[in-house]
Design a protein around this motif. Structure first.
Motif, mmCIF file in Angstrom:
data_model
loop_
_atom_site.group_PDB
_atom_site.id
_atom_site.type_symbol
_atom_site.label_atom_id
_atom_site.label_comp_id
_atom_site.label_asym_id
_atom_site.label_seq_id
_atom_site.Cartn_x
_atom_site.Cartn_y
_atom_site.Cartn_z
ATOM 1 N N GLN A 1 2.284 15.999 -0.530
ATOM 2 C CA GLN A 1 2.824 15.603 -1.634
ATOM 3 C C GLN A 1 3.521 17.101 -2.289
ATOM 4 O OE1 GLN A 1 -0.254 14.240 -4.379
ATOM 5 N NE2 GLN A 1 1.403 12.841 -5.377
ATOM 6 N N TYR B 1 -2.477 2.851 -6.124
ATOM 7 C CA TYR B 1 -3.360 4.177 -6.377
ATOM 8 C C TYR B 1 -3.249 4.920 -7.734
ATOM 9 C CZ TYR B 1 -4.089 4.140 -1.351
ATOM 10 O OH TYR B 1 -4.683 4.053 0.164
ATOM 11 N N ARG B 2 -4.146 5.539 -8.287
ATOM 12 C CA ARG B 2 -3.828 6.386 -9.263
ATOM 13 C C ARG B 2 -4.353 7.840 -9.045
ATOM 14 N NH1 ARG B 2 -7.865 5.376 -14.289
ATOM 15 N NH2 ARG B 2 -7.388 7.333 -14.734
ATOM 16 N N GLN B 3 -3.611 8.910 -9.624
ATOM 17 C CA GLN B 3 -3.964 10.191 -9.446
ATOM 18 C C GLN B 3 -3.945 10.969 -10.529
ATOM 19 O OE1 GLN B 3 -0.707 12.540 -7.155
ATOM 20 N NE2 GLN B 3 -2.450 13.610 -6.278
ATOM 21 N N SER C 1 -2.800 8.509 -16.216
ATOM 22 C CA SER C 1 -2.682 8.866 -15.027
ATOM 23 C C SER C 1 -1.350 8.866 -14.348
ATOM 24 C CB SER C 1 -3.712 7.974 -14.103
ATOM 25 O OG SER C 1 -3.733 8.446 -12.951
ATOM 26 N N GLY D 1 -7.047 14.069 -5.817
ATOM 27 C CA GLY D 1 -6.250 13.125 -4.816
ATOM 28 C C GLY D 1 -6.155 11.698 -5.224
ATOM 29 N N LEU D 2 -5.678 10.821 -4.546
ATOM 30 C CA LEU D 2 -5.266 9.474 -4.915
ATOM 31 C C LEU D 2 -6.491 8.712 -4.873
ATOM 32 C CD1 LEU D 2 -2.483 10.565 -4.077
ATOM 33 C CD2 LEU D 2 -1.721 8.579 -3.862
ATOM 34 N N ARG D 3 -6.605 7.719 -5.598
ATOM 35 C CA ARG D 3 -7.875 6.628 -5.622
ATOM 36 C C ARG D 3 -7.301 5.200 -5.545
ATOM 37 N NH1 ARG D 3 -11.859 8.121 -10.380
ATOM 38 N NH2 ARG D 3 -9.872 8.442 -11.338
ATOM 39 N N GLU E 1 -8.980 15.824 -1.533
ATOM 40 C CA GLU E 1 -8.535 16.646 -2.595
ATOM 41 C C GLU E 1 -7.327 17.320 -2.034
ATOM 42 O OE1 GLU E 1 -12.037 16.505 -5.685
ATOM 43 O OE2 GLU E 1 -11.026 18.626 -5.023
ATOM 44 N N TYR F 1 -2.816 16.204 2.761
ATOM 45 C CA TYR F 1 -4.053 15.313 2.601
ATOM 46 C C TYR F 1 -4.013 14.793 4.146
ATOM 47 C CZ TYR F 1 -3.075 15.095 -2.421
ATOM 48 O OH TYR F 1 -3.007 15.211 -3.673
#
Lengths: 108, 116
Positions: free
Chosen positions: A38, B35-37, B87, B42-44, A100, A87
């Motif tokens: 990213q 996803y949200r970041q 977010s 990181g992304l969830r 993370e 990632y």
């Protein structure tokens, strides 16, 4: 849920190889290992993925340990454009679970 | 090659307002994801749709609803926005079905949402 462990940050010099490690100790036998990167203010970009064998594509190589508890993303010649968060992602079915990531800095 | 298109790119909401985030893909992919970041994280996974007509909860579904309108479109709705929902939201799609991540995922460029 699946959980990966990566170093928070790494540095490399331009045109040198970079090896980004990842531990995925909870991975099951049928779950794929994916890698994404990213860049700032952008969505994640697919890099590579594999199940058991090492994989190569135009962007990178993926080395998967025999026990599948760890993997290494290899960038053969880092460029300034490779500076990003990388990632290592475990999958559960078709779901991706992100950790993370590792912030890669590439020095000119 | 549009890939995954998200609209809007930016949005500011007041607490309690509702809105729908739109996502469309033109790759004929089976599965789609939201996803949200949050900053520095990181992304969830919020919700996903393994195939047209199905949706399932992810890691953080509370406060959200989704609709898989057709194979191309997957929307995310916030019924009553809260500051904790501030977010960046990413939509993704994959040729994979619900069984395994055989293929890579394509992500959109994100929607930056601020709830005040």
């Amino acid at each position: 849920d699946a959980k990966t462990t990566q170093p928070n940050s790494m540095e490399s010099n331009e045109e040198e190889p970079v090896h980004l490690p990842c531990n995925h100790s909870t991975i099951s036998g049928t779950d794929y290992i994916h890698w994404y990167r990213q860049l700032p203010s952008q969505g994640p970009e697919y890099v590579i993925h594999g199940l058991t064998s090492n994989v190569n594509n135009r962007m990178a190589s993926l080395a998967i340990a025999e026990d599948r508890k760890s993997s290494t993303l290899i960038l053969h010649r880092a460029t300034l454009r490779d500076a990003a968060v990388y990632y290592c992602v475990e999958t559960s079915g078709s779901r991706l679970t992100f950790g993370e990531g590792t912030q890669l800095t590439v020095n000119p | 090659n549009a890939g995954v298109t998200q609209t809007p790119k930016f949005q500011v909401l007041k607490t309690g307002q509702s809105m729908t985030l739109q996502c469309a893909q033109d790759m004929n992919h089976n599965s789609m994801y939201w996803y949200r970041q949050d900053p520095g994280m990181g992304l969830r996974l919020i919700y996903y749709s393994a195939s047209e007509g199905t949706t399932d909860k992810g890691e953080v579904p509370n406060g959200y609803n989704v609709s898989r309108l057709n194979k191309r479109e997957f929307s995310l709705r916030l019924e009553s926005a809260a500051p904790s929902q501030t977010s960046v939201y990413f939509c993704a799609s994959s040729e994979s079905s619900g069984f395994a991540a055989f293929y890579g995922y394509t992500f959109g460029s994100g929607t930056r949402l601020t709830v005040v």
